[in-house]
Design an enzyme around this catalytic site. Structure first.
Site, PDB file in Angstrom:
ATOM      1  N   TYR A 106      -1.710 -30.181 -37.525  1.00 64.83           N
ATOM      2  CA  TYR A 106      -1.841 -28.912 -36.786  1.00 64.83           C
ATOM      3  C   TYR A 106      -3.312 -28.520 -36.649  1.00 64.83           C
ATOM      4  CZ  TYR A 106      -1.241 -23.961 -35.626  1.00 64.83           C
ATOM      5  OH  TYR A 106      -1.309 -22.722 -35.019  1.00 64.83           O
ATOM      6  N   LYS A 166      -5.514 -28.097 -33.183  1.00 66.52           N
ATOM      7  CA  LYS A 166      -6.099 -26.826 -32.754  1.00 66.52           C
ATOM      8  C   LYS A 166      -7.635 -26.891 -32.697  1.00 66.52           C
ATOM      9  CE  LYS A 166      -2.314 -24.420 -32.016  1.00 66.52           C
ATOM     10  NZ  LYS A 166      -1.962 -23.879 -30.692  1.00 66.52           N
TER      11      LYS A 166
END
Ligand SMILES: NC(=O)c1ccc[n+]([C@@H]2O[C@H](COP(=O)([O-])OP(=O)(O)OC[C@H]3O[C@@H](n4cnc5c(N)ncnc54)[C@H](O)[C@@H]3O)[C@@H](O)[C@H]2O)c1
Length: 286
Positions: A185, A189
């Site tokens: 993740y 990002k």
């Protein structure tokens, strides 16, 4: 050929980049009347709150979500609040589907002015257990989905020669990994943040602003209470040790993010591009 330090702006471009709006009243600057906005992952939570605020400011909103029936319920919710909204089922990881979405929006509304890449996922997996599939699924939705949305939006905006705004929903995790089991993740990002900056440089000469919005923990909310203020919002949903790290003392609600996206998309923010705007209750200041 690499053109280090160059933005490619020519004197002809300056005319069509961003006007000086110093003489405009505030109420006009925050309006989006006559503009068309696409919000991916707009069926619920943060995406729906964004769609709803953009519509409240006067934009025609297209809710593009993998879950078609939920997307239509989201559009119904926006219409019930007086906005103009339609829905379309789209998997943002699918290049052809995103191209078809962009074409359909241009055909139906005459162009696209605002494109919000919000669809994303927040999985957890220990790095030692991380499978190829875990990694690929996260990067494919969070980063590739954002890339495809940016590309299709930018192509339509450049062709129309009237500029536009692309907002990419990143995360506070695009600045700092705030826990374990998040490597996929966090990497995705950070990628969204980097893509946003690179595109702001490359697309600025076309009058296209590309902005990141980076939220902290955001409470998930049912549609029927999305815009009902609750003094206890978020208080019981996260482990107290997480909220302890937020100087403002509460996690966000979807509308906290939506109001910042509205600011970025509006002419209030006409000279804002390339920045990732933190909506983090001060998390990264600690
Ligand atoms: N909720 C948080 O705490 C938080 C914090 C920081 C950043 N974010 C980011 O904000 C964004 C929205 O988060 P959320 O919590 O509202 O998510 P959510 O899971 O509640 O909603 C995501 C929406 O995206 C849609 N979607 C999923 N896969 C899709 C695909 N392949 N194509 C099109 N649509 C798809 C889902 O159907 C859903 O409607 C994400 O990018 C997320 O990473 C969320």
């Amino acid at each position: 050929m690499w053109k280090g330090g160059e933005c490619g702006v020519t004197s002809e471009d300056v005319e069509r980049t961003v006007p000086d709006v110093s003489d405009q009243p505030l109420d006009r600057l925050m309006r989006l009347d006559g503009r068309t906005a696409v919000v991916t992952g707009g069926a619920r939570n943060i995406g729906l709150a964004i769609a709803s605020r953009l519509a409240e400011a006067g934009a025609r909103v297209v809710i593009a979500d993998a879950d078609g029936p939920e997307a239509e319920l989201g559009a119904e919710y926006v219409r019930s609040r007086g906005g103009i909204a339609t829905s379309i089922a789209v998997d943002v990881r699918d290049s052809d589907a995103v191209r078809t979405l962009a074409d359909a929006v241009v055909e139906q509304f005459g162009g696209v002015d605002i494109w919000v890449n919000n669809a994303g996922m927040f999985p957890t997996r220990g790095f030692l257990e991380m499978s190829d599939a875990d990694w690929d699924a996260t990067v494919e939705l969070n980063l590739r989905g954002t890339f495809l949305g940016c590309r299709e939006a930018a192509r339509r905006m450049v062709a129309a020669e009237r500029g536009g705004v692309i907002v990419n929903i990143a995360s506070a995790a695009a600045f700092r990994s705030s826990g374990i089991e998040l490597s996929h993740y966090v990497a995705s990002k950070f990628g969204v943040r980097g893509l946003t900056q690179a595109l702001a440089v490359e697309l600025g000469r076309h009058g296209i602003r590309v902005i990141g919005v980076a939220p902290t923990y955001i409470e998930r909310r049912e549609r029927d209470v999305l815009h009902i203020a609750s003094p206890t919002a978020g208080r019981e949903r996260r482990p107290p040790h997480l909220l302890f790290h937020l100087p403002l003392g509460r996690e966000g609600v979807p509308d906290d993010v939506a109001r910042v996206v509205l600011f970025c998309a509006s002419d209030l923010a006409l000279l804002l591009t390339g920045s990732p705007i933190l909506v983090d209750a001060g998390q990264l200041a600690v």
